[in-house]
Motif scaffolding. Structure first.
Motif, PDB file in Angstrom:
ATOM      1  N   ILE A 187       0.844  -1.194   0.000  1.00 14.09           N
ATOM      2  CA  ILE A 187       0.000   0.000   0.000  1.00 14.09           C
ATOM      3  C   ILE A 187       0.881   1.247   0.000  1.00 14.09           C
ATOM      4  N   GLY A 188       0.280   2.342  -0.386  1.00 14.76           N
ATOM      5  CA  GLY A 188       0.970   3.617  -0.354  1.00 14.76           C
ATOM      6  C   GLY A 188       0.853   4.260   1.014  1.00 14.76           C
ATOM      7  N   GLY A 189       1.690   5.250   1.252  1.00  8.35           N
ATOM      8  CA  GLY A 189       1.741   5.921   2.543  1.00  8.35           C
ATOM      9  C   GLY A 189       0.446   6.588   2.950  1.00  8.35           C
ATOM     10  N   LYS A 190      -0.222   7.253   2.008  1.00  6.43           N
ATOM     11  CA  LYS A 190      -1.482   7.923   2.350  1.00  6.43           C
ATOM     12  C   LYS A 190      -2.556   6.901   2.707  1.00  6.43           C
ATOM     13  N   THR A 191      -2.643   5.840   1.921  1.00  6.83           N
ATOM     14  CA  THR A 191      -3.615   4.786   2.216  1.00  6.83           C
ATOM     15  C   THR A 191      -3.338   4.191   3.589  1.00  6.83           C
TER      16      THR A 191
END
Length: 181
Positions: free
Chosen positions: A51-55
Motif C-alpha cells: 500500500i501507499g503511505g497515504k492509504t
C-alpha cells in the motif's frame, strides 16, 4: 509463482475514491454477500500486501481511533512512503522508499507461495504498471456514479489489458479480471 494483483472497488465511471479522496462510499458494497465472499476467496491466496503511505496513514488512523480493525491480519504489509508514519501494534509492517522494481523481489519473497495484493493507492498501482510488474487487475464495479475523484490508476499510464473473466457478484455488482500486458 507469486503474482502481483491490484484488487480494487470502483464506481461505474472509474473512480476508487470520491472528490474528497474518501472511499467510505464503497463500504456498503464491500459488505454485500457476493462481494465479501469473492474478496475472502481472493484474500486467502494473498501472502503479502503493498500500500501507499497515504492509504496506510488513513487506515492506521481509523484503526488507532477504533473505527475499524486492521484488515490485513498477520500478512506482511509493505508501505511505500516518503514520510515517517506511525506503526501499529501486532502488525508486520515494512516502510520503504524508492523504485518499485528495486523492492519487488523482496516483496514477492515475503509472500511465500501466495500472491501480492496491491491494495492501493492508485498511484502505487500505476507505479507497478509502469514498472511492468503488475500481473492482474481485479475491479469490483458497483452501481454508483461519483462524477469525480481518484481514478483507478491515479496517473496517466498506458497498458494493454486482456479480459480473463467477468463475474456477477449480485446486487448489480460485478468483478472484471484482467491480465496486464
Amino acid at each position: 509463482m507469486t503474482s502481483f494483483k491490484y484488487y480494487v472497488g470502483a464506481s461505474v465511471d472509474g473512480f476508487i475514491a470520491d472528490g474528497s479522496k474518501g472511499a467510505h462510499w464503497f463500504t456498503t458494497f464491500a459488505q454485500q454477500p457476493g462481494v465479501k465472499e469473492h474478496f475472502d476467496q481472493f484474500f486467502e491466496k494473498v501472502g503479502a500486501v503493498v500500500i501507499g503511505g497515504k492509504t496506510y496513514a488513513d487506515i492506521a488512523r481509523e484503526v488507532a481511533e477504533g473505527r475499524m480493525q486492521w484488515m490485513f491480519g498477520n500478512k506482511p504489509v509493505w508501505v511505500f512512503t516518503h514520510h515517517e508514519l506511525p506503526t501499529l501494534p501486532q502488525t508486520d509492517l515494512t516502510f520503504i522508499r524508492g523504485e518499485i522494481g528495486f523492492w519487488s523481489q523482496d516483496i514477492a519473497r515475503s509472500a511465500g507461495a501466495g500472491d501480492v495484493w496491491i491494495a492501493g493507492g492508485a498511484d502505487v498501482a500505476g507505479g507497478f504498471v509502469q514498472a511492468n510488474l503488475l500481473d492482474e487487475v481485479l475491479i469490483v464495479t458497483v452501481p454508483v456514479v461519483l462524477g469525480e475523484g481518484t481514478s483507478i490508476f491515479g496517473r496517466g499510464i498506458s497498458a494493454q489489458l486482456s479480459s480473463l473473466e467477468i463475474t456477477g457478484l449480485g446486487d448489480d455488482t460485478f468483478i472484471t479480471r484482467y491480465s496486464v500486458g
